[in-house]
Design a protein around this motif. Sequence first.
Motif, mmCIF file in Angstrom:
data_model
loop_
_atom_site.group_PDB
_atom_site.id
_atom_site.type_symbol
_atom_site.label_atom_id
_atom_site.label_comp_id
_atom_site.label_asym_id
_atom_site.label_seq_id
_atom_site.Cartn_x
_atom_site.Cartn_y
_atom_site.Cartn_z
ATOM 1 N N ASN A 235 -0.841 -3.627 -1.110
ATOM 2 C CA ASN A 235 -2.115 -4.193 -1.552
ATOM 3 C C ASN A 235 -1.920 -5.702 -1.699
ATOM 4 O O ASN A 235 -1.090 -6.149 -2.488
ATOM 5 C CB ASN A 235 -2.528 -3.569 -2.884
ATOM 6 C CG ASN A 235 -3.907 -4.009 -3.344
ATOM 7 O OD1 ASN A 235 -4.457 -5.002 -2.863
ATOM 8 N ND2 ASN A 235 -4.470 -3.287 -4.294
ATOM 9 N N SER B 25 -3.831 -7.787 -3.056
ATOM 10 C CA SER B 25 -4.386 -8.257 -4.327
ATOM 11 C C SER B 25 -5.245 -9.507 -4.134
ATOM 12 O O SER B 25 -5.064 -10.514 -4.814
ATOM 13 C CB SER B 25 -3.268 -8.530 -5.342
ATOM 14 O OG SER B 25 -2.530 -7.363 -5.595
ATOM 15 N N ARG C 87 -10.253 -3.504 -2.249
ATOM 16 C CA ARG C 87 -8.932 -4.086 -1.969
ATOM 17 C C ARG C 87 -8.807 -4.405 -0.495
ATOM 18 O O ARG C 87 -9.544 -3.883 0.344
ATOM 19 C CB ARG C 87 -7.830 -3.094 -2.380
ATOM 20 C CG ARG C 87 -7.798 -1.829 -1.532
ATOM 21 C CD ARG C 87 -7.036 -0.701 -2.194
ATOM 22 N NE ARG C 87 -6.816 0.427 -1.281
ATOM 23 C CZ ARG C 87 -7.718 1.359 -1.010
ATOM 24 N NH1 ARG C 87 -8.915 1.329 -1.564
ATOM 25 N NH2 ARG C 87 -7.423 2.350 -0.175
#
Length: 219
Positions: free
Chosen positions: A112, A114, A212
Motif C-alpha cells: 500500500n 499510503s 488506497r
Amino acid sequence: MRKIGLTLLLCGIAAVPVAAQDTATPDDFVCAFTNECTEAQADDNSQDGPAMNAQGGRIGEADRSFSLSTSGNANTTRRQQPRATPRNTARNTARNTARTPRVVATQPGRVNLSLSFNVGSATLTSAAQAQLRSFAQALQRPQLSAMRVAIEGHTDSSGSRASNVSLSQRRAQAAADYLVAQGVARNRLQVQGYGFDRPLQGRRASDPANRRVEAVRIS
C-alpha cells in the motif's frame, strides 16, 4: 453557532485525508519488496551511535578514555567512573526500537503506497508526492531496477460503481505519471483501477480504509 462550527470542522477534516504515517524512505520500499534489508537498516541507525552507560546516559570521550592523572587515589578514580554497558547491548536495543519500516507488504509483492487525495479527487497531495518520490528512488535502486509494477487504484463503495472505477483509475494513473516524471520508465508500470470490487481482506466494501493505491510486483 457552535453546531455549525463543529459541522464545518468535521467536513474540513473529511475533505483532506491526513497521512497515517510519515513519508517512507527508499529503503523502506526496498525492504517491503525484497525483505532483505531490515537488519541493514537497523545497523545503519545503531552504527556509530553513542554508547550508553549504566545509568542510561551517553558515554562521552572523557568517559571512554582512561585517566592517567597521578593525583588522588587511582582506585577511587576508577570506582567513580560509571560502568559502561557493552556497545553490543546498545546496538541490540537500537535494532529493536530505532527503525520501523514505514511501509509493509500486505501480501508478498504487494505494498500500500499510503497516498492521500482530496475527497473525490485524483490530484496528489504534497504528502502523496513525497511518498511517490521515495518510491521512485527505490525503483531505481539495484534491488528493484528490473522490477515491473502494477499501480492499482481502489475505492470504497460510496457512490456508483462506474464513478468509483473511474476515480480509482485516475488516481492510479496520477501516481504512475508522477513516477514517470521522477525518472521511472513508463514501460515498467501498468495501471489499473478496480473501484470497490477488491476490498481489503476482512473489510466491508463501504469501509473508507479501502481507499488506497497499491504497487504490485509483476515481474
